[in-house]
Design a protein around this motif. Sequence first.
Motif, short mmCIF file in Angstrom:
data_model
loop_
_atom_site.label_atom_id
_atom_site.label_comp_id
_atom_site.label_asym_id
_atom_site.label_seq_id
_atom_site.Cartn_x
_atom_site.Cartn_y
_atom_site.Cartn_z
N ASN A 18 -49.75 44.49 -4.70
CA ASN A 18 -49.41 46.07 -4.57
C ASN A 18 -49.99 46.62 -5.90
O ASN A 18 -50.26 48.00 -6.02
N ILE A 19 -50.08 45.89 -6.97
CA ILE A 19 -50.86 46.28 -8.30
C ILE A 19 -51.99 46.85 -8.10
O ILE A 19 -52.40 47.82 -8.23
N GLY A 20 -53.01 45.98 -7.33
CA GLY A 20 -54.22 46.44 -6.99
C GLY A 20 -53.97 47.38 -5.91
O GLY A 20 -55.05 48.77 -6.13
N GLY A 21 -53.18 47.47 -4.90
CA GLY A 21 -53.30 48.35 -3.75
C GLY A 21 -52.85 49.77 -4.34
O GLY A 21 -53.70 50.87 -3.94
N PHE A 22 -51.96 49.90 -5.24
CA PHE A 22 -51.58 51.13 -5.65
C PHE A 22 -52.61 51.97 -6.60
O PHE A 22 -52.28 53.15 -7.09
N ALA A 23 -53.41 51.07 -7.34
CA ALA A 23 -54.44 51.52 -8.16
C ALA A 23 -55.68 52.05 -7.62
O ALA A 23 -56.48 52.63 -8.00
N VAL A 24 -55.79 51.83 -6.26
CA VAL A 24 -57.01 52.24 -5.49
C VAL A 24 -57.00 53.64 -5.59
O VAL A 24 -56.26 54.30 -5.18
N THR A 25 -58.16 54.35 -5.59
CA THR A 25 -58.54 55.74 -5.62
C THR A 25 -59.50 56.13 -4.50
O THR A 25 -59.60 57.23 -4.37
N THR A 26 -59.67 55.21 -3.80
CA THR A 26 -60.50 55.50 -2.72
C THR A 26 -59.55 55.57 -1.32
O THR A 26 -58.54 55.36 -1.44
N PRO A 27 -59.89 56.45 -0.25
CA PRO A 27 -59.07 56.57 0.95
C PRO A 27 -58.84 55.27 1.59
O PRO A 27 -57.88 55.30 2.40
#
Length: 179
Positions: A18-27
């Motif tokens: 989740n930490i990584g997933g919520f940091a994603v800025t790509t679609p």
Amino acid sequence: RVIRVINQTQFDRSAAKNIGGFAVTTPWICFLDADITLDDQFARQLQGQLRPGRVVRSNQVAEGTGGTFLCEAAKFRSVGGHDIVYQGWGEEDDDLVDALKFIGCEPDYFSASLIAHREHRDDERMRFHEFDHRNLNQMCNRVYRSAKWDLSKLRREVPPVEERRQLYRLACSEVMRCY
């Protein structure tokens, strides 16, 4: 991008993803465990499959490869990411795919030949988890996942997190009682 989490004594797979997933800025997000190697053609092969409302996964989910899949970042956020109730190893990736399907995402598949799993021992898998018995831990998670989604389908909504924690404790208690 690397995100550092300090003061952790145990590894929480859902929280880490989740930490990584919520940091994603790509679609789109491609979830990929550290023990997976991608074929050189992976990105090119999947590029045409990234269509709205899809969750893209291997056409053969083998041991250790279930955590490799792609979904829209907005859909990931809309389901709240990985369920934080899961403990230890197993089922949390399938649960996220279930959550995406629950909100209407259609499954799509890529060839399993595009990914390879690096074999390693269970003690390495379980090293930073509270549980040290992988199969027992996975059974707790599997029973919880089944009960959670049966209940969610009956109610037409996912139970709140405290109710899910209670359900998880009950599932683990029953697994331990039968073990």
